[in-house]
Design an enzyme around this catalytic site. Structure first.
Site, mmCIF file in Angstrom:
data_model
loop_
_atom_site.group_PDB
_atom_site.id
_atom_site.type_symbol
_atom_site.label_atom_id
_atom_site.label_comp_id
_atom_site.label_asym_id
_atom_site.label_seq_id
_atom_site.Cartn_x
_atom_site.Cartn_y
_atom_site.Cartn_z
ATOM 1 C CB CYS A 1 -29.321 -17.381 6.842
ATOM 2 S SG CYS A 1 -29.566 -17.698 5.082
ATOM 3 C CD GLU B 1 -24.455 -15.164 0.272
ATOM 4 O OE1 GLU B 1 -25.362 -14.789 1.026
ATOM 5 O OE2 GLU B 1 -24.106 -14.524 -0.732
#
Length: 547
Positions: free
Chosen positions: A314, A279
């Site tokens: 993110c 991720e």
């Protein structure tokens, strides 16, 4: 303790401890030799390097070993594997008990969690609750509710070639898994994958980020207090400890962080053919059409940029693309919303998290001070290194080859790029590595369809930002540079499971056609069975095809 050349080591105290060091060089009869790893650079005293060290020490010198080295990591993994092989973690009852413990832990220790997040990031209490506590609690409650259904074998159809038969897909745990977490949402992004790993029946090691030390320490204490210590372990530390863990053989590694470290994790996993979920992140664009409700659009962009951990997310909005005509109105509305939420004196606001540390503060300042960038600031730009704060900052039409448009910003800086036609934004986005998320604000159905069909990204939201990660029926994950694999909801369970194919047959229906010798009649019969035509199949079953 006296060290004549402290610059030889990034952390001298990790290398040795002595009551006296009488020199650095080849000056005596006692030469200390040892192999070290510093910042992933391996060296020893017998190999020349920029970290070369050969010291003449008194015989009272005492070596200090790392608190957690490769040997200890190997022992830990072996113990966890014994637990897993005992079958303990596979039972529904064990999984439920551990998930209930996590839920109880979150409920009982909410205040301590908020305090740790305040120490690490100065996270406002409401933001900490919504983005960390509520997210982890929701994941846990969903797993508790759906686990029995997730664990049930999935029945699937079989073919005539196996008639009579039945088949199913069985989700089985992978084994002993490693979760390496990150610092920007240090509580929820640590527990969320752990919840999936436990739900799937694995033994787990969690390595939280040392950059958020208060949350890391809290997780270590709470997991030890609430969870089954024979199957779920937290390992604290920095590069040395993470390196020791990565040297071990795991059945799955789940990493959240940046692409540079993601490559290191993937390279380590490849040595043992260990599957990984990465991720990562990337430059997440927000495209704004001229036909939108500007007030709502601005509020949702501000929520997806500065309210969301002050840009350190993110999936946060990294940059905006809009038309030249709309840009002035959009900027004015963004400024109004920012001042409405954070106040006129942006540096005094207590509603934003701070920059995590001085390294990232200086990195962001460097992005702002680059040639041809600093003059593009149209709002904000104030900074205070002592408080690790940078005001919400908007820049207009920075050069596309500038650092701020080449690397993930991960902070409170928001470039706005203008184009003549909105469709021109598509090519600009696709010239960059595929982002973790992409956002579009438009009321034009045709533009929406084109955006979804032509923009490559891990996920999307139309007319909003970041909320896609709150939908448990949607997978969350990247593509290309923004990562691989996905999780959230059942996707978390699947990420830590192997889908085992199982075919069941009885001893009836054993057709001689499958065994040699393959005569012309048998070939006709096989072709008839595989043709899919009912008449041919019936004729074959009735034995009409003979030699």
């Amino acid at each position: 303790m006296t060290i004549f050349s402290p610059g030889l080591f990034k952390h001298p105290s990790r290398c040795f401890r002595s009551y006296s060091i009488v020199g650095v060089g080849l000056l005596g009869t006692f030469t200390y030799r040892h192999k070290y790893k510093i910042n992933q650079v391996s060296f020893s005293s017998s190999t020349p390097s920029s970290y070369y060290c050969r010291a003449t020490l008194s015989t009272t010198m005492e070596e200090v070993k790392p608190t957690f080295d490769s040997d200890k990591a190997a022992v830990l993994v072996n113990e966890l594997r014994k637990t897993f092989n005992s079958g303990k973690t596979k039972s529904y009852e064990w999984r439920i008990s551990q998930l209930e413990s996590i839920s109880k832990m979150i409920d009982e220790k909410e205040k301590e969690i908020v305090e740790a997040l305040q120490k690490d990031l100065s996270k406002p209490e409401l933001e900490a609750f919504l983005s960390e506590i509520l997210m982890a609690r929701s994941s846990c409650k969903l797993a508790l509710k759906e686990l029995k259904q997730w664990m049930m074998p999935q029945k699937v159809e079989t073919s005539l070639a196996t008639y009579p038969s039945s088949a199913e897909i069985v989700a089985e745990p992978l084994g002993v898994v490693l979760v390496i977490s990150t610092w920007n949402f240090p509580f929820s992004l640590s527990l969320d994958p752990v919840i999936g790993a436990i739900a799937a029946g694995n033994a787990v090691v969690l390595k939280p980020s040392e950059i958020a030390p208060a949350t890391s320490s809290l997780l270590s204490r709470l997991v030890g207090e609430y969870m089954d210590k024979s199957a779920i372990i937290v390992v604290e530390g920095a590069v040395a400890e993470t390196s020791a863990l990565l040297e071990q053989k795991w059945d799955k590694i789940f990493f959240t962080g940046g692409a540079r470290v993601g490559r290191i994790v993937m390279a380590a996993a490849a040595k043992n053919l260990t599957p990984v979920t990465l991720e990562l992140g990337g430059k997440c664009p927000a495209v704004v059409d001229s036909n939108v409700n500007l007030q709502v659009t601005a509020r949702r962009i501000v929520a997806g940029k500065w309210v969301c951990n002050n840009g350190q997310a993110c999936i946060g909005v990294d940059y905006i693309i809009t038309t030249k005509e709309l840009a002035p109105k959009l900027i004015a509305t963004l400024v109004n919303v920012v001042e409405e939420i954070f106040g006129k004196d942006l540096m005094e606001s207590k509603e934003r998290s701070r920059i995590i540390n001085s390294f990232h503060f200086k990195r962001l300042v460097n992005l702002l001070e680059e040639d041809k960038v600093s003059s593009k600031i149209v709002f904000g730009g104030q900074r205070d290194e002592s408080q690790l704060q940078i005001a919400p900052t908007i820049l207009l039409d920075v050069p596309e080859d500038s650092m701020i448009m080449q690397e993930e910003i991960f902070g409170p800086l928001l470039p706005i790029i203008t184009v003549e036609r909105l469709e021109d934004s598509f090519a600009m986005i696709n010239r960059k590595p595929k982002p973790l998320a992409a956002y579009l604000f438009s009321d034009d159905e045709q533009i929406k369809r084109k955006f979804v069909q032509n923009i490559y990204a891990g996920g999307m939201a139309i007319n909003d930002t970041i909320l896609q990660v709150t939908v448990p029926t949607l997978p969350f994950g990247g593509v290309g540079e923004s990562g691989m694999g996905s999780y959230h909801g059942k996707f978390s369970f699947d990420a830590f499971s192997h889908k085992k194919a199982v075919l069941y047959r009885s001893f009836a229906g054993d057709s001689p056609t499958r065994y040699p010798p393959y005569t012309p009649g048998k070939k006709k019969q096989i072709k008839a069975l595989l043709s899919g035509k009912l008449l041919n199949i019936m004729l074959a079953l009735l034995g009409f095809y003979k030699d």
